[in-house]
Design an enzyme around this catalytic site. Structure first.
Site: not given
Ligand code: ACM
Length: 758
Positions: A165, A194, A264, A325, A417-419, A468
């Site tokens: 990203r 991705d 992805h 996903e 999830y550090f985002d 990111t």
């Molecule tokens: C993910 O956050 N889609 C692995």
């Protein structure tokens, strides 16, 4: 001496004594066992270092530390255990036979320091030793005598960085690796591929980086981080990858490369569109491509060729094949896929994905490697030897462990999830919608209680992830992972009984903030109050903001302005008497010695007269809702929007509305019953997409108190939501959550059943 100066010295003494009380002596992650003994070892430029192999990585790391941090050039000689008296620093694997994997023993006596460990064990022992040195340069260093026996709780201690990203250079990636090594993490999961960019050179398919490595403009409509009309590009050459792999290995870090499949994969499919499915001619409006490969032989050959080059570059056991996903609509619409499913006797597209992953696993296993996949690889049947990375929650990991598969825990719901946002302040830099406080990461326990003793063995580790989408700069990268990485380090390495949030946050972190400053890492400076924006009701208050960053100042204002460096400096508790009906606002900012600043906090002190109840004579459970048209970025905008439709809501759930109106605003209005006179505290669980009004007064920011008299009071909620963006992880707004705390009770989530309308 002025009383203030004296008080400061006393405070400093109290602080120092507290720090000495810390049973872990400031070490992160907390060692398995630490026994303090009497005395000090004085380390000076004359101290001789003796090592089995003076050129061992770990020994060179120590040498670099001494020379870069303190300008010392201590002599390093070969360790010969039989050569009479020993003193100085001994770095050896002799005696390491009985130690657990990656374990070490560090002993400090007044005469010598001994680190015993093999390979990573010696390396970690030296990392611990370096943490005992003061951060400031000192000519001679007094190191406390002690005995540490240490080894990790989990074998897999991971950190993931998404470079698709947004792209980060080799040097920037190495800085992440340095941090991981310093805090004893040992697996760097490199999300190289991705939808938004293919970042690894593949010799056989040059278009992957030539075409797939570039995208136009920004990531999202509403979060622009790149000027219109410019290309965003970047990738690593194979030489650069080899360089990073080698660098990581020197730091005892394995790299887990991730090549996403089957979804992805828009970047790869931009380069090689022939690998996409063609919709059947009878399909009227075929799905937009969702970046999923078609499971043709051509695709499998392509992916095997790609993975062959990847496996040549990365020597580690694990290859991550993504698997998350996957929107399988293109498979539903493809005559080829439907025929393949029939031929293979697969009952749905989930089983087709499982077939896809199992084929890739077979190939990877045939090269002596193993796959890791995100937890969706459980759907349609798990590949026989796969390790599962549990991200959607813990249930995937639990199911996999029950099927006797190895699991790495990294649930997005537990602070890993550090985002995610680090606080509810609207001043946080834009991030993903959920917020995860630092304590949430620290308090996470990776081994679910529902597992049996035997199943627990399959939880091989834990990982933090930095996606990111919202991280365009290295300063932001470091801000998102620091100090969270310290908490991750402790949950990955230390035994749960060694954990203690209060001493961790208030004492142990201090030295590590100073270390970060010395190493010029950006980090999120903790605010001076845990609750950043709040309104308190009452007449008398004492404000006691706190910082645990060594040498940091707290500046404050009383006039509503965000504090600047030039504002008053906080030293001692401040008392306030608020006249009836009036408010005062106390704002703080923490400024570290390196000039880094916390977000401002705002505390409104309100000597509010209790609000009388309103007349309400019906008894209709629920709230009136009104939908308004538009795509909003702030709840204020809803007031100027056109009305769409209205009705009665039985809950705050907007799922039904979203079906027909992917972008919308909603008002909920009604009454709430207040059982007794008192000060009620309200807070919002969702981020800045929601506003709450009680008796027509807006709740300031996200949290506040109101003095209410018994009876019915008006309540209004404003919320907006936006559609998830295809191909972009986890966008969309979280559900509305509103909490009310009655006097003397704890948080209660308000549900629409608590409310009434007329
Ligand atoms: C993910 O956050 N889609 C692995």
């Amino acid at each position: 001496m002025k009383p203030l100066a004296l008080a400061l010295i006393l405070l400093a003494i109290v602080f120092t004594c507290q720090a000495q009380d810390d049973p872990n002596m400031g070490i992160i992650p907390a060692p398995a066992s630490l026994i303090k003994t009497k005395g000090w070892f004085t380390f000076s430029k004359k101290t001789i270092i003796k090592a089995d192999r003076p050129n061992d990585n770990a020994v060179l790391l120590f040498k670099e530390f001494l020379s870069n941090n303190r300008g010392l050039n201590n002599r390093i000689i070969k360790y010969k255990p039989k050569s009479g008296s020993s003193s100085g620093v001994i770095l050896t694997s002799r005696g390491a036979e009985g130690l657990p994997a990656e374990g070490y023993k560090l002993t400090i006596t007044p005469r010598k320091i001994t680190v015993i460990g093999k390979g990573p064990g010696l390396f970690y022992g030296i990392q611990t030793l370096m943490q005992l040195f003061a951060v400031d340069h000192a000519i001679a260093e007094n190191l406390p005598c002690l005995v540490i026996n240490d080894a990790p709780r989990f074998g897999y201690r991971g950190m993931m960085l998404d470079v698709s990203r947004h792209f980060f250079t080799v040097e920037q990636v190495k800085r992440v690796i340095d941090l991981m090594a310093a805090y004893k993490l040992n697996n760097f999961h490199w999300h190289l591929v991705d939808g938004q960019g293919w970042r690894i050179e593949i010799k056989k398919y040059p278009k992957l980086t030539q075409v797939g490595g570039t995208r136009q403009q920004t990531m999202f409509g509403t979060n622009r981080d790149w000027p219109e009309g410019l290309d965003y590009t970047g990738f690593y050459t194979q030489d650069q990858i080899r360089d990073v792999v080698k660098y990581a290995a020197r730091n005892y870090i394995n790299i887990v490369p991730e090549i996403e499949m089957p979804a992805h994969s828009d970047a790869a499919l931009r380069a090689y569109p022939e690998l996409m499915c063609t919709p059947d001619t009878s399909v009227k409006n075929p799905a937009r491509t969702t970046g999923i490969y078609c499971p043709t032989e051509e695709t499998f050959t392509f992916l095997q060729n790609v993975l062959t080059e990847v496996m040549d570059l990365f020597p580690g056991k694990y290859i991550h094949i993504g698997g998350d996903e996957a929107n399988k609509q293109p498979w539903k619409e493809s005559a080829f896929c439907q025929a393949l499913m029939k031929q293979l006797n697969l009952k749905d597209e989930k089983e087709l994905q499982s077939y896809f992953i199992q084929r890739m696993e077979k190939f990877i296993n045939s090269k002596g490697r193993s796959i890791i996949g995100w937890d969706e690889i459980l759907e349609g049947g798990l590949a026989p030897n796969a390790t599962v990375m549990s991200w959607t929650g813990e249930q995937g990991g639990i199911a996999a462990a029950q099927q006797k598969h190895n699991v790495i825990m990294t649930p997005q719901t537990t602070g890993l999830y550090f985002d995610h946002y680090q606080s509810r302040s609207p001043l946080e830099p834009v991030s993903f919608g959920r917020y995860a406080e630092f304590s949430e990461t620290y308090n996470y326990e990776p081994v679910p209680k529902v597992l049996t003793e035997d199943e627990r063995k399959y939880i091989i580790g834990v990982q933090g992830n930095l996606w990111t989408e919202y991280v365009p700069t290295v300063a932001k990268l470091q801000y998102q992972i620091l100090p969270r990485l310290f908490a991750l380090s402790e949950i990955a390495w230390s035994k749960p009984e060694k954990k203690d949030y209060k001493t961790f946050f208030e004492q142990r972190l201090a030295k590590h903030f100073a270390r970060l400053d010395a190493m010029h890492y950006n980090y999120r400076v903790p605010t001076a109050f845990a609750t950043i924006d709040t309104m308190l009701v009452g007449a008398r208050f004492t404000m006691e903001p706190k910082t645990f960053v060594p040498g940091a100042r707290i500046v404050y204002t009383l006039n509503g302005r965000d504090p600047l460096d030039t504002d008053l400096e906080y030293n001692l508790p401040i008392d306030f008497n608020i006249p009836p009906g009036e408010k005062r606002i106390f704002k703080t900012v923490v400024i570290t010695p390196s000039g880094r600043r916390s977000l401002p906090t705002s505390t409104v002190m309100y000597n509010q007269a209790p609000v009388a109840a309103v007349n309400y004579n019906d008894n209709n459970p629920g709230l009136k809702f009104t939908l308004v048209k538009g795509t909003f970025t702030s709840a204020d905008q809803l007031d100027y929007a056109q009305k769409d439709t209205s009705g009665i809501a039985k809950s705050f759930e907007t799922k039904e509305f979203r079906r027909t109106r992917p972008n919308s605003g909603v008002f909920y209005e009604g009454y709430i019953s207040i059982p007794a006179d008192g000060v009620y505290n309200f807070s919002l669980g969702s981020y800045n997409d929601t506003q709450l009004f009680v008796d027509n007064e807006i709740l300031p920011e996200n949290e506040g108190a109101i003095s209410l008299l018994k009876g019915y009071h008006k309540i209004k909620v404003k919320n907006f939501y936006t559609a998830p963006v295809p191909g972009v992880r986890r966008r969309g707004n979280p559900p509305i959550r509103i909490f009310m705390t009655a006097p003397g009770s704890s948080d209660k989530k308000l549900v629409t059943a608590d409310m009434l309308f007329n």
